[in-house]
Design an enzyme around this catalytic site. Structure first.
Site, mmCIF file in Angstrom:
data_model
loop_
_atom_site.group_PDB
_atom_site.id
_atom_site.type_symbol
_atom_site.label_atom_id
_atom_site.label_comp_id
_atom_site.label_asym_id
_atom_site.label_seq_id
_atom_site.Cartn_x
_atom_site.Cartn_y
_atom_site.Cartn_z
ATOM 1 N N ASN A 13 -19.801 -45.822 1.492
ATOM 2 C CA ASN A 13 -19.246 -46.977 0.764
ATOM 3 C C ASN A 13 -17.781 -46.577 0.541
ATOM 4 O O ASN A 13 -17.508 -45.620 -0.175
ATOM 5 C CB ASN A 13 -19.987 -47.102 -0.564
ATOM 6 C CG ASN A 13 -19.997 -48.481 -1.183
ATOM 7 O OD1 ASN A 13 -20.437 -48.636 -2.314
ATOM 8 N ND2 ASN A 13 -19.546 -49.496 -0.481
ATOM 9 N N ASN A 65 -13.585 -56.182 -5.138
ATOM 10 C CA ASN A 65 -14.340 -56.249 -3.893
ATOM 11 C C ASN A 65 -13.394 -56.487 -2.712
ATOM 12 O O ASN A 65 -12.225 -56.868 -2.904
ATOM 13 C CB ASN A 65 -15.347 -57.406 -3.954
ATOM 14 C CG ASN A 65 -16.656 -57.010 -4.623
ATOM 15 O OD1 ASN A 65 -17.136 -55.892 -4.450
ATOM 16 N ND2 ASN A 65 -17.220 -57.932 -5.394
ATOM 17 N N CYS A 74 -18.979 -50.740 -9.944
ATOM 18 C CA CYS A 74 -19.271 -50.154 -8.641
ATOM 19 C C CYS A 74 -19.657 -48.686 -8.859
ATOM 20 O O CYS A 74 -18.828 -47.878 -9.297
ATOM 21 C CB CYS A 74 -18.041 -50.264 -7.748
ATOM 22 S SG CYS A 74 -18.278 -49.489 -6.143
ATOM 23 N N GLY A 75 -20.908 -48.354 -8.559
ATOM 24 C CA GLY A 75 -21.405 -46.995 -8.818
ATOM 25 C C GLY A 75 -20.797 -45.961 -7.890
ATOM 26 O O GLY A 75 -20.364 -44.884 -8.328
ATOM 27 N N ASN A 76 -20.755 -46.265 -6.586
ATOM 28 C CA ASN A 76 -20.143 -45.310 -5.656
ATOM 29 C C ASN A 76 -18.644 -45.201 -5.924
ATOM 30 O O ASN A 76 -18.064 -44.118 -5.839
ATOM 31 C CB ASN A 76 -20.392 -45.739 -4.203
ATOM 32 C CG ASN A 76 -21.826 -45.478 -3.772
ATOM 33 O OD1 ASN A 76 -22.460 -44.523 -4.242
ATOM 34 N ND2 ASN A 76 -22.350 -46.317 -2.893
ATOM 35 N N ASN A 171 -26.102 -59.072 -5.609
ATOM 36 C CA ASN A 171 -26.270 -58.138 -4.498
ATOM 37 C C ASN A 171 -27.759 -58.128 -4.158
ATOM 38 O O ASN A 171 -28.602 -58.395 -5.028
ATOM 39 C CB ASN A 171 -25.804 -56.749 -4.930
ATOM 40 C CG ASN A 171 -24.340 -56.760 -5.342
ATOM 41 O OD1 ASN A 171 -23.444 -56.828 -4.501
ATOM 42 N ND2 ASN A 171 -24.085 -56.738 -6.641
ATOM 43 N N ARG A 190 -22.490 -58.538 -2.428
ATOM 44 C CA ARG A 190 -21.674 -59.665 -2.869
ATOM 45 C C ARG A 190 -20.211 -59.232 -2.863
ATOM 46 O O ARG A 190 -19.893 -58.115 -3.265
ATOM 47 C CB ARG A 190 -22.139 -59.999 -4.290
ATOM 48 C CG ARG A 190 -21.348 -60.991 -5.041
ATOM 49 C CD ARG A 190 -21.891 -61.170 -6.438
ATOM 50 N NE ARG A 190 -21.469 -60.126 -7.361
ATOM 51 C CZ ARG A 190 -21.455 -60.236 -8.684
ATOM 52 N NH1 ARG A 190 -21.878 -61.342 -9.245
ATOM 53 N NH2 ARG A 190 -21.065 -59.257 -9.459
ATOM 54 N N CYS A 199 -24.835 -48.522 -1.681
ATOM 55 C CA CYS A 199 -24.377 -49.200 -2.898
ATOM 56 C C CYS A 199 -24.948 -48.436 -4.105
ATOM 57 O O CYS A 199 -26.169 -48.336 -4.254
ATOM 58 C CB CYS A 199 -24.874 -50.647 -2.880
ATOM 59 S SG CYS A 199 -24.421 -51.542 -4.374
ATOM 60 N N GLY A 200 -24.067 -47.912 -4.938
ATOM 61 C CA GLY A 200 -24.491 -47.055 -6.050
ATOM 62 C C GLY A 200 -25.262 -47.791 -7.132
ATOM 63 O O GLY A 200 -26.328 -47.328 -7.584
ATOM 64 N N THR A 201 -24.732 -48.935 -7.589
ATOM 65 C CA THR A 201 -25.482 -49.713 -8.578
ATOM 66 C C THR A 201 -26.776 -50.241 -7.944
ATOM 67 O O THR A 201 -27.784 -50.436 -8.632
ATOM 68 C CB THR A 201 -24.643 -50.891 -9.132
ATOM 69 O OG1 THR A 201 -24.086 -51.617 -8.031
ATOM 70 C CG2 THR A 201 -23.539 -50.415 -10.059
HETATM 71 N N1 LIG Z 1 -20.127 -55.742 -4.669
HETATM 72 C C1 LIG Z 1 -20.642 -55.503 -5.978
HETATM 73 C C2 LIG Z 1 -19.918 -54.451 -6.750
HETATM 74 C C3 LIG Z 1 -19.808 -53.159 -5.996
HETATM 75 C C4 LIG Z 1 -21.098 -52.382 -5.884
HETATM 76 C C5 LIG Z 1 -20.817 -51.033 -5.299
HETATM 77 N N2 LIG Z 1 -20.555 -50.906 -3.939
HETATM 78 C C6 LIG Z 1 -21.654 -49.922 -5.869
HETATM 79 O O1 LIG Z 1 -21.617 -48.812 -5.293
HETATM 80 O O2 LIG Z 1 -22.268 -50.088 -6.914
HETATM 81 C C7 LIG Z 1 -20.607 -56.783 -6.826
HETATM 82 O O3 LIG Z 1 -19.633 -57.545 -6.759
HETATM 83 O O4 LIG Z 1 -21.554 -56.986 -7.574
#
Ligand SMILES: N[C@@H](CCC[C@H](N)C(=O)O)C(=O)O
Length: 260
Positions: A13, A65, A74-76, A171, A190, A199-201
């Protein structure tokens, strides 16, 4: 205008990181951020992150984004900004910082493995075929049989725009269980409007959803993404999850100058 940038990736990511403690980056210029993230006309990234001053923590994280819009956590990216803060000598081996979803604590070791505390989760909605929860960003979690060949982009976009999640969207994570405490995950993001390598979250949401669905009994879960492996651990009291940690590598890729 000109600014130094740093490129980082966390399990694939990838992010453009900008030290904006001088407040000189044009952060309201959505078109500029979208172009910088473009993989053909710009630097190329899933998102852009500003490191800014904060009065009572080590720094503030502002996340955009790839579509140029500021978004939720964004977790990552949170793990990568900790490695970036260490590179800039703002922190040593731990950090507190503010992001859009509140205050975070993180540690970083000598191999740039970052363990990031995520916000507590107090609500997990379980439906017949999916689970929805917010881990700093909204996440739809769905178990599938054939993850390797699954059309994440088309089916993910279908769910994101289905009306289930209104204008805000969500997402979308597709999951397959491997061993007891190990899950493979592919995520439609998203704001990128495509599958990302990790995606971390998203994996945090998957770990919690799998616990709620009794797919695992453990409070430490391994998540295999297209870009590498992450670990999520937590404490649980019914559907209340606290002390949630997302752990994995955060890697510096290159540094450059941008002009606009
Ligand atoms: N695209 C996501 C936010 C980013 C998430 C991310 N890549 C992660 O690592 O958590 C959104 O707009 O909800």
């Amino acid at each position: 205008m000109q600014h130094t940038f740093y490129k980082y990736q966390g399990t694939g990511n990838d992010f453009i990181m900008v030290d904006n403690r001088t407040d000189t980056f044009s952060k309201n210029n959505t078109k500029l951020i979208e172009k910088l993230c473009d993989r053909k006309f710009g630097i190329g990234a899933d998102g852009l992150i500003l490191l800014e001053n904060d009065s009572d923590t080590d720094f503030r994280m502002v996340y955009f984004n790839a579509d140029g819009n500021e978004s939720s956590m964004c977790g990552n990216g949170g793990r990568c900004i900790v490695a970036f803060a260490k590179k800039l000598d703002i922190i040593d081996d731990d950090a507190t910082f503010k992001a859009i979803d509140g205050r975070h604590y993180a540690t970083i070791d000598e191999n740039d493995i970052v363990s990031l505390q995520m916000k507590d989760v107090n609500a997990v909605a379980v439906y017949e075929n999916y689970v929805f929860l917010d881990t700093g960003s909204p996440h739809h979690v769905e178990l599938v049989d054939e993850l390797e060949t699954f059309d994440v982009k088309t089916i993910g976009a279908g769910i994101r725009y289905s009306g289930l999640y209104g204008d805000k969207g969500s997402n979308v994570n597709f999951v397959k269980q491997g061993e007891t405490d190990k899950f493979s995950v592919r995520t439609y993001e998203r704001g990128v409007e495509d599958e990302t390598l990790s995606c971390g979250t998203g994996v945090t949401a998957v770990a919690i959803a799998m616990k709620v669905l009794n797919k695992t009994e453990n409070n430490t879960v391994l998540l295999n993404t297209e870009g590498g492996e992450l670990e999520v651990s937590f404490k649980q009291n019914n559907k209340q999850f606290t002390e949630i940690y997302l752990t994995g590598p955060a890697t510096f890729v290159f540094k450059g100058e941008m002009k606009w």
